[in-house]
Design an enzyme around this catalytic site. Sequence first.
Site, PDB file in Angstrom:
ATOM      1  N   LYS A   1       0.880  -1.173   0.000  1.00 43.77           N
ATOM      2  CA  LYS A   1       0.000   0.000   0.000  1.00 43.77           C
ATOM      3  C   LYS A   1       0.906   1.208   0.000  1.00 43.77           C
ATOM      4  CE  LYS A   1      -1.920   2.862   2.322  1.00 43.77           C
ATOM      5  NZ  LYS A   1      -1.893   4.372   2.225  1.00 43.77           N
TER       6      LYS A   1
ATOM      7  N   GLY B   1       5.875   3.804  10.103  1.00 45.05           N
ATOM      8  CA  GLY B   1       5.073   5.008  10.242  1.00 45.05           C
ATOM      9  C   GLY B   1       4.907   5.412  11.691  1.00 45.05           C
ATOM     10  N   SER B   2       3.819   6.107  11.972  1.00 44.09           N
ATOM     11  CA  SER B   2       3.602   6.681  13.296  1.00 44.09           C
ATOM     12  C   SER B   2       3.186   5.632  14.310  1.00 44.09           C
ATOM     13  CB  SER B   2       2.530   7.767  13.223  1.00 44.09           C
ATOM     14  OG  SER B   2       1.256   7.185  12.999  1.00 44.09           O
TER      15      SER B   2
ATOM     16  N   GLY C   1       0.516   2.591  13.834  1.00 44.31           N
ATOM     17  CA  GLY C   1       1.038   1.282  14.174  1.00 44.31           C
ATOM     18  C   GLY C   1       0.191   0.587  15.218  1.00 44.31           C
TER      19      GLY C   1
ATOM     20  N   GLU D   1       8.146  -0.653  12.485  1.00 39.84           N
ATOM     21  CA  GLU D   1       9.183   0.372  12.616  1.00 39.84           C
ATOM     22  C   GLU D   1       8.453   1.697  12.764  1.00 39.84           C
ATOM     23  OE1 GLU D   1      11.252   3.385  11.826  1.00 39.84           O
ATOM     24  OE2 GLU D   1      11.694   2.561   9.845  1.00 39.84           O
TER      25      GLU D   1
ATOM     26  N   CYS E   1      12.248   9.201  10.611  1.00 37.77           N
ATOM     27  CA  CYS E   1      11.956   8.630  11.928  1.00 37.77           C
ATOM     28  C   CYS E   1      13.195   8.585  12.811  1.00 37.77           C
ATOM     29  CB  CYS E   1      11.341   7.244  11.787  1.00 37.77           C
ATOM     30  SG  CYS E   1      12.364   6.106  10.823  1.00 37.77           S
TER      31      CYS E   1
ATOM     32  N   GLU F   1       7.626  13.249  18.959  1.00 37.62           N
ATOM     33  CA  GLU F   1       8.205  13.322  17.622  1.00 37.62           C
ATOM     34  C   GLU F   1       7.553  14.463  16.846  1.00 37.62           C
ATOM     35  OE1 GLU F   1       9.512  10.116  14.299  1.00 37.62           O
ATOM     36  OE2 GLU F   1       7.425  10.007  14.944  1.00 37.62           O
TER      37      GLU F   1
END
Length: 484
Positions: free
Chosen positions: A178, A231-232, A236, A253, A287, A384
């Site tokens: 995706k 991703g975030s 996640g 991750e 990240c 973040e």
Amino acid sequence: MTEIRTYWQNFIGGKWVDGARGRRIAVENPATAEPIAEIARAEVEDVDRAVAAARRSFEAGALTGLRPAERAALMFRIAAELERLTEEVALAECLDNGKRLSDARAQAPEAARYFTYYGGLADKLEGRMIPLGDGYVDYTIPAPYGVSAQVVPWNYPISLAARSLSCALATGNSVVIKSPELSPLSVCLLAEACERAGVPDGAVNVICGYGSDAGAALVAHPGVDHIVFTGSVATGRAILHAAAERIVPCVMELGGKSAGIVYPDADLDRAVASTAVGIYSNAGQICSAASRLLVHRSIHDEVVDRLVAQAKGLRIGPGIEDSDLTPLISARQLDRVEGYCLAGAQAGAVAATGGRRVPDRPGHFMQPTIFTGVTPDMTIAREEIFGPVLCVLPFDEPDEAIAIANGTDYGLVAGVYTRDLTLAHRTAERLVAGQVFVNEWFAGGVETPFGGTKRSGYGREKGQEALLNYVQTKNVAIRLTGAA
């Protein structure tokens, strides 16, 4: 460089197709805030088609039926096709992602490197023999999961798609990717490389849709056996909830709030230059960005002065002009980053430079920002931000620096700047992070395992260790006929 194509399709079952409902997603150039292309919008029906194609490919043995050396040769061909697409990928990532031209030109070769690296390992993933004594033979097989769903982030789309796809193909899995709706174009070019290299129909499928429908449908799909997500933390967590319903293994991750520690004996030229690369590359949308710098109090002011001078010398502009600091991906991201900066100032932090968006220009540009007067409990020091915003905090003793570095919910990477090798080793050992850089932020490469601890996720990408996340161990225990 040629002009960008204005319409892109999804790649399902070896064919380029429109979305089942005929809808499209507009793709924007973040440097101008103007649309540059459209891509077919994948929705639930398209997810079903892609997963079904991947399932047919896997069950037909399209990849597992190949000898490992043949899979390796296929991956080498993908790498060669990616190298040929270097300029097309560079243009796509400059225009739909905002990446600076020199960095964008490195994306296709980096993606190709994943395929050559894991292609070289495809025939070296081995099981083992387990001694059970006379009359028995016991061995293990590293078996692929089946259909791997891979949700790719928008900051480094082709590189991160290649990172997980290459591992999946080396181990015989079929894949549905995706791609990110904000910057999907280079992932389409990855699919083109796979098609040109002769990847079996259905072994690689690439769809572009919104996370709320296509992404959610993919990770919850009953035909998916394995999930990879970058991703975030929030997304996640949602994916893990969906995976938990079906007990699907995941590689996660997630975010980071990574700290570099500058000891008083450090090479300050190197520390400042390395920190700038760590926080301003891709406008800080990484990240593993160097978003916190912990500096010994005896050199704090000098380091800040050097950082500010370095930041003020950056050339801000579109990636296609190879500017030093490029735009954020969207208006929403710009609002988010600027909001963090305003909140930091309200909490008492001082912007030594920057702190606001770049005024009076199109696009989503944020000033390079350095905050001092930051305390470890401030939001800007704990959450973040995902932008070109650096928080500088002083420390007096190594124990204090390590405690501050470890004092967030994240644990992705960390850094140490010192000439003292013993101090470097001792600090690296105590830092809670999946990867520790010493005297160079982003040291390492495709060969070095990468992944997080704590809320930064689990599992490892890159390096030989990554392959173990794409197979499950099958044990075969045999009682020999006629054995005593």
